[in-house]
Design an enzyme around this catalytic site. Structure first.
Site, PDB file in Angstrom:
ATOM      1  N   GLU A  22       0.880  -1.439  -0.008  1.00 25.61           N
ATOM      2  CA  GLU A  22       0.206   0.049  -0.037  1.00 25.61           C
ATOM      3  C   GLU A  22       0.715   1.534  -0.003  1.00 25.61           C
ATOM      4  OE1 GLU A  22      -0.648  -2.887   2.135  1.00 25.61           O
ATOM      5  OE2 GLU A  22      -2.038  -3.105   2.307  1.00 25.61           O
ATOM      6  N   CYS A  34      -0.542   1.333   7.574  1.00 27.23           N
ATOM      7  CA  CYS A  34      -1.097   1.681   6.222  1.00 27.23           C
ATOM      8  C   CYS A  34      -2.383   2.276   5.863  1.00 27.23           C
ATOM      9  CB  CYS A  34      -0.999   0.362   5.424  1.00 27.23           C
ATOM     10  SG  CYS A  34       0.507  -0.257   4.780  1.00 27.23           S
TER      11      CYS A  34
HETATM   12  N1  THU Z   1       2.337  -6.638   3.714  1.00 29.49           N
HETATM   13  C1  THU Z   1       1.825  -6.009   3.187  1.00 29.49           C
HETATM   14  O1  THU Z   1       2.674  -5.289   2.040  1.00 29.49           O
HETATM   15  N2  THU Z   1       0.598  -4.894   2.518  1.00 29.49           N
HETATM   16  C2  THU Z   1      -0.160  -5.753   3.907  1.00 29.49           C
HETATM   17  O2  THU Z   1      -1.328  -4.751   4.067  1.00 29.49           O
HETATM   18  C3  THU Z   1      -0.166  -6.691   4.807  1.00 29.49           C
HETATM   19  C4  THU Z   1       1.635  -6.924   4.956  1.00 29.49           C
HETATM   20  C5  THU Z   1       3.598  -6.910   3.612  1.00 29.49           C
HETATM   21  C6  THU Z   1       4.648  -6.813   4.630  1.00 29.49           C
HETATM   22  C7  THU Z   1       5.848  -7.807   4.490  1.00 29.49           C
HETATM   23  O3  THU Z   1       5.979  -7.249   3.833  1.00 29.49           O
HETATM   24  C8  THU Z   1       4.849  -9.190   4.950  1.00 29.49           C
HETATM   25  O4  THU Z   1       3.178  -8.567   3.681  1.00 29.49           O
HETATM   26  C9  THU Z   1       4.481 -10.279   5.366  1.00 29.49           C
HETATM   27  O5  THU Z   1       3.994  -8.887   6.809  1.00 29.49           O
END
Ligand code: THU
Length: 142
Positions: free
Chosen positions: A64, A98
């Site tokens: 995000e 986020c």
């Molecule tokens: N993550 C995201 O990119 N967005 C989300 O909404 C949830 C979590 C990523 C962060 C990390 O790289 C991986 O997912 C595991 O937490």
């Protein structure tokens, strides 16, 4: 389906496709959990991003945040809708940080869509995910 419903359906489809493609590029060697996000601005532009992890774990960034940065770099300042796609049985919604990042550029009614690899799973409003949010309004006139 009415013309308005078709527009919303088309936008959702473009967001899903953009987020799905971004997810495929995710750099997630540590968690193995790839995430893609795509947002639409009020004028219909779409920006996508993926998570980018780092050997220094806390430095990793969420999908995000990447989509929002791409929007801002292109001059965008408003999120009309955002979709997140991730794998697994549990619903993938934006993390707490986020939700706050989205808040900066969105209002309480802004849709936040959670998708799995096979498509949309559930839709929320920002207010449902981040009630009583702190935002830019709080700093007005201070
Ligand atoms: N993550 C995201 O990119 N967005 C989300 O909404 C949830 C979590 C990523 C962060 C990390 O790289 C991986 O997912 C595991 O937490």
């Amino acid at each position: 389906m009415t013309a308005a419903e078709r527009l919303i359906e088309d936008q959702l489809q473009s967001l899903f496709e953009a987020a799905r493609l971004a997810r495929e590029q995710a750099y997630a060697p540590y968690s193995g959990f790839k995430v893609g996000a795509a947002l639409a601005t009020p004028d219909g532009a779409v920006f996508a991003g993926c998570n980018v992890e780092n050997a220094a774990y806390p430095v990793g960034t969420c999908a995000e945040a990447a989509a929002i940065a791409a929007m801002v770099a292109a001059g965008g300042r408003r999120i009309a809708a955002i979709l997140v796609v991730g794998d697994g049985a549990a619903l993938v919604t934006p993390c707490g940080a986020c939700r706050q990042r989205i808040r900066e550029f969105a209002g309480p009614d802004t849709p936040i869509h959670a998708a799995g690899r096979d498509g949309l799973r559930r839709s929320f409003t920002l207010d449902a995910l981040l009630p009583f949010a702190f935002g830019p309004d709080n700093l007005e006139g201070s």
